[in-house]
Design a protein around this motif. Structure first.
Motif, mmCIF file in Angstrom:
data_model
loop_
_atom_site.group_PDB
_atom_site.id
_atom_site.type_symbol
_atom_site.label_atom_id
_atom_site.label_comp_id
_atom_site.label_asym_id
_atom_site.label_seq_id
_atom_site.Cartn_x
_atom_site.Cartn_y
_atom_site.Cartn_z
ATOM 1 N N ARG A 127 0.872 -1.172 0.000
ATOM 2 C CA ARG A 127 0.000 0.000 0.000
ATOM 3 C C ARG A 127 0.912 1.227 0.000
ATOM 4 O O ARG A 127 2.067 1.145 0.408
ATOM 5 C CB ARG A 127 -0.871 0.040 1.254
ATOM 6 C CG ARG A 127 -1.913 -1.050 1.347
ATOM 7 C CD ARG A 127 -2.973 -0.622 2.324
ATOM 8 N NE ARG A 127 -3.603 -1.714 3.023
ATOM 9 C CZ ARG A 127 -4.770 -1.611 3.649
ATOM 10 N NH1 ARG A 127 -5.410 -0.464 3.651
ATOM 11 N NH2 ARG A 127 -5.282 -2.640 4.286
ATOM 12 N N ASP A 129 0.670 5.725 0.563
ATOM 13 C CA ASP A 129 -0.151 6.901 0.841
ATOM 14 C C ASP A 129 -0.099 7.882 -0.321
ATOM 15 O O ASP A 129 0.909 7.989 -1.022
ATOM 16 C CB ASP A 129 0.345 7.604 2.102
ATOM 17 C CG ASP A 129 -0.003 6.829 3.354
ATOM 18 O OD1 ASP A 129 -1.201 6.557 3.554
ATOM 19 O OD2 ASP A 129 0.908 6.486 4.118
ATOM 20 N N SER A 227 -5.419 8.935 3.959
ATOM 21 C CA SER A 227 -5.747 7.605 4.466
ATOM 22 C C SER A 227 -6.284 7.718 5.890
ATOM 23 O O SER A 227 -6.233 8.784 6.511
ATOM 24 C CB SER A 227 -4.505 6.708 4.447
ATOM 25 O OG SER A 227 -3.469 7.273 5.207
ATOM 26 N N THR A 251 -6.676 4.770 -0.478
ATOM 27 C CA THR A 251 -5.406 4.072 -0.368
ATOM 28 C C THR A 251 -4.860 3.725 -1.743
ATOM 29 O O THR A 251 -5.578 3.180 -2.583
ATOM 30 C CB THR A 251 -5.580 2.767 0.434
ATOM 31 O OG1 THR A 251 -6.069 3.089 1.741
ATOM 32 C CG2 THR A 251 -4.261 2.020 0.557
ATOM 33 N N TRP A 253 -2.442 1.293 -3.853
ATOM 34 C CA TRP A 253 -1.990 -0.082 -3.635
ATOM 35 C C TRP A 253 -1.527 -0.699 -4.950
ATOM 36 O O TRP A 253 -1.901 -0.249 -6.039
ATOM 37 C CB TRP A 253 -3.095 -0.939 -3.017
ATOM 38 C CG TRP A 253 -4.354 -1.055 -3.847
ATOM 39 C CD1 TRP A 253 -5.401 -0.184 -3.881
ATOM 40 C CD2 TRP A 253 -4.690 -2.113 -4.771
ATOM 41 N NE1 TRP A 253 -6.359 -0.621 -4.761
ATOM 42 C CE2 TRP A 253 -5.955 -1.803 -5.318
ATOM 43 C CE3 TRP A 253 -4.040 -3.281 -5.170
ATOM 44 C CZ2 TRP A 253 -6.586 -2.631 -6.249
ATOM 45 C CZ3 TRP A 253 -4.672 -4.108 -6.103
ATOM 46 C CH2 TRP A 253 -5.926 -3.778 -6.628
ATOM 47 N N GLN A 309 -12.105 -0.804 -2.056
ATOM 48 C CA GLN A 309 -11.382 0.327 -2.642
ATOM 49 C C GLN A 309 -12.036 0.798 -3.948
ATOM 50 O O GLN A 309 -12.099 1.998 -4.224
ATOM 51 C CB GLN A 309 -9.922 -0.045 -2.870
ATOM 52 C CG GLN A 309 -9.094 -0.040 -1.601
ATOM 53 C CD GLN A 309 -9.002 1.351 -0.984
ATOM 54 O OE1 GLN A 309 -8.618 2.319 -1.620
ATOM 55 N NE2 GLN A 309 -9.384 1.458 0.294
#
Length: 325
Positions: A127, A129, A227, A251, A253, A309
Motif C-alpha cells: 500500500r 499513501d 488515508s 489508499t 496499492w 477500494q
C-alpha cells in the motif's frame, strides 16, 4: 553400485517432481515464459515495484518472467492485453489502485471491462499513501494554512496533478475541506512537482514515493494524508480525518492479477510466490525505501479489499463530479 552413484540417483529422484512440473504438466513450464505486462512507463511507481517483486521471484524459482511495458491511456493498453489473454497464467499484470480502483471511473476505455469480474486478483504486495505537498519555501506551511487560503478566495489556490490518482485525491481533499481549488493537469507527477517547486502552483496530490526524496530534502512539506491512519514512513504528517475533513480514506496499492478465470494452479503459484517474496526482509527494505508499505493480502481478504477500494474511489469521484474521458 557405489555410494557416490547411489547418492546421485537419490538426489535426482528427489528433484524429479519439481523438474517434471517445470517441463511438463505443472505451472510454470520451464520452456514457456510468463509475460508480466505493465501498463505504465519504465521507472514509474508501478513498474519499479513490479520489478522488485518479479526479480525476487525469478531469482528464487528460476521461472522465466519477462516484464513488458505497454504504457498509455492510464494503463488501459496493458490491462487490455491481459484481459484478452488466455487464463493460463502466462500473461499477468500488476493490479493497482490506478487500474482497479480509480481508472475504471476516469477512463471511458476502461469501461469496456468490469474491474472486478474481468480479472483474477491473486495478491496485494504494497500500500502507499497519497500525500498533499506544498513548497517548503512557500506560504502554505501546513494544511490549515492551505485550506484557509483556499476558502478565502475560490479558485485562487491551484492544485497540480499528474495522475488519475492525484486528480481524485486533490478534488476529494478540496471538497472535504469545503474549498474551491483550481485543478491543473500535467502529463506526469514529476512535471507537477517541478512546477510546485518553481512556485507556479500551490500544492500537489501525489504518490508518496514520487515526492519522498523532495520531502526528505526539505524542499517540500507533506501537510496531509488522505488515508485513515498515519504513515509509518512519515509518522508526523496528520491525516485528513485528524484535520476535521470527515472519513476521507483513499489508499494507493499495487498487487498482481491475471485474466478472469485464471487457472487454479497458476493462481496458487503466484499466491505462494508473493507470500514468500513479501516475507523477505531485503525486499521489504527495498520497497520501504521507495515510499511503499509492504502489506501482503491474498485470498478472501484481498477480494474484500479490492471491492471496498473500488467502491471508495468511485464514491469520491462521483462526489467530486469528475467525468470519464
Amino acid at each position: 553400485m557405489n555410494t557416490t552413484t547411489r547418492s546421485a540417483l537419490i538426489a535426482a529422484a528427489l528433484c524429479l517432481p519439481a523438474l517434471a512440473g517445470a517441463a511438463g504438466s505443472g505451472y510454470p513450464q520451464a520452456d514457456k515464459p510468463i509475460h508480466f505486462v505493465v501498463g505504465f512507463p519504465a521507472g514509474s511507481t508501478i513498474d519499479n515495484v513490479s520489478r522488485v517483486v518479479v526479480d525476487d521471484i525469478r531469482a528464487r524459482t528460476g521461472a522465466q518472467i519477462i516484464v513488458e511495458n505497454k504504457p498509455g491511456a492510464l494503463g488501459v493498453l496493458g490491462v487490455d492485453t491481459v484481459a484478452r489473454a488466455a487464463p493460463d497464467g502466462y500473461t499477468m499484470m500488476p493490479s493497482s489502485s490506478a487500474t482497479s480502483s480509480s481508472g475504471p471511473y476516469l477512463s471511458k476505455a476502461f469501461q469496456r471491462y468490469d474491474a472486478i469480474k474481468d480479472f483474477t486478483q491473486v495478491g496485494r504486495v504494497v500500500r502507499f499513501d497519497v500525500v498533499i505537498v506544498t513548497r517548503a519555501a512557500g506560504r502554505h506551511g501546513d494544511a490549515r494554512q492551505l485550506v484557509a487560503a483556499a476558502k478565502e478566495k475560490p479558485n485562487a489556490v491551484t492544485s497540480g496533478y499528474g495522475s488519475g490518482t492525484g486528480q481524485v485525491v486533490a478534488a476529494a481533499f478540496s471538497r472535504a475541506a469545503g474549498a474551491e481549488v483550481l485543478g491543473v493537469p500535467y502529463k506526469g507527477q514529476p512535471a507537477a512537482v517541478t512546477d510546485l517547486l518553481g512556485g507556479r502552483i500551490d500544492f500537489v496530490a501525489a504518490d508518496l514515493g514520487a515526492v519522498l526524496p523532495q520531502i526528505r530534502a526539505q524542499n517540500l512539506n507533506a501537510v496531509a494524508l488522505v488515508s485513515s491512519k498515519r504513515s509509518t514512513i512519515l509518522p508526523a504528517v496528520p491525516t485528513a480525518q485528524e484535520l476535521g475533513m470527515g472519513s476521507l480514506d483513499l489508499t494507493g496499492w499495487i498487487g498482481v492479477a491475471g485474466p478472469a478465470g485464471l487457472a487454479p494452479e497458476a493462481a496458487k503459484w503466484w499466491s505462494d510466490q508473493l507470500t514468500a517474496t513479501m516475507r523477505d526482509s531485503a525486499v521489504q527494505d527495498r520497497l520501504r525505501a521507495m515510499g511503499m508499505e509492504p502489506d501482503l493480502a491474498v485470498g478472501d481478504p484481498l477480494q474484500q479489499f479490492v471491492r471496498a477500494q473500488y467502491d471508495a474511489w468511485g464514491q469520491q469521484i462521483r462526489q467530486a463530479g469528475i467525468q470519464p474521458e
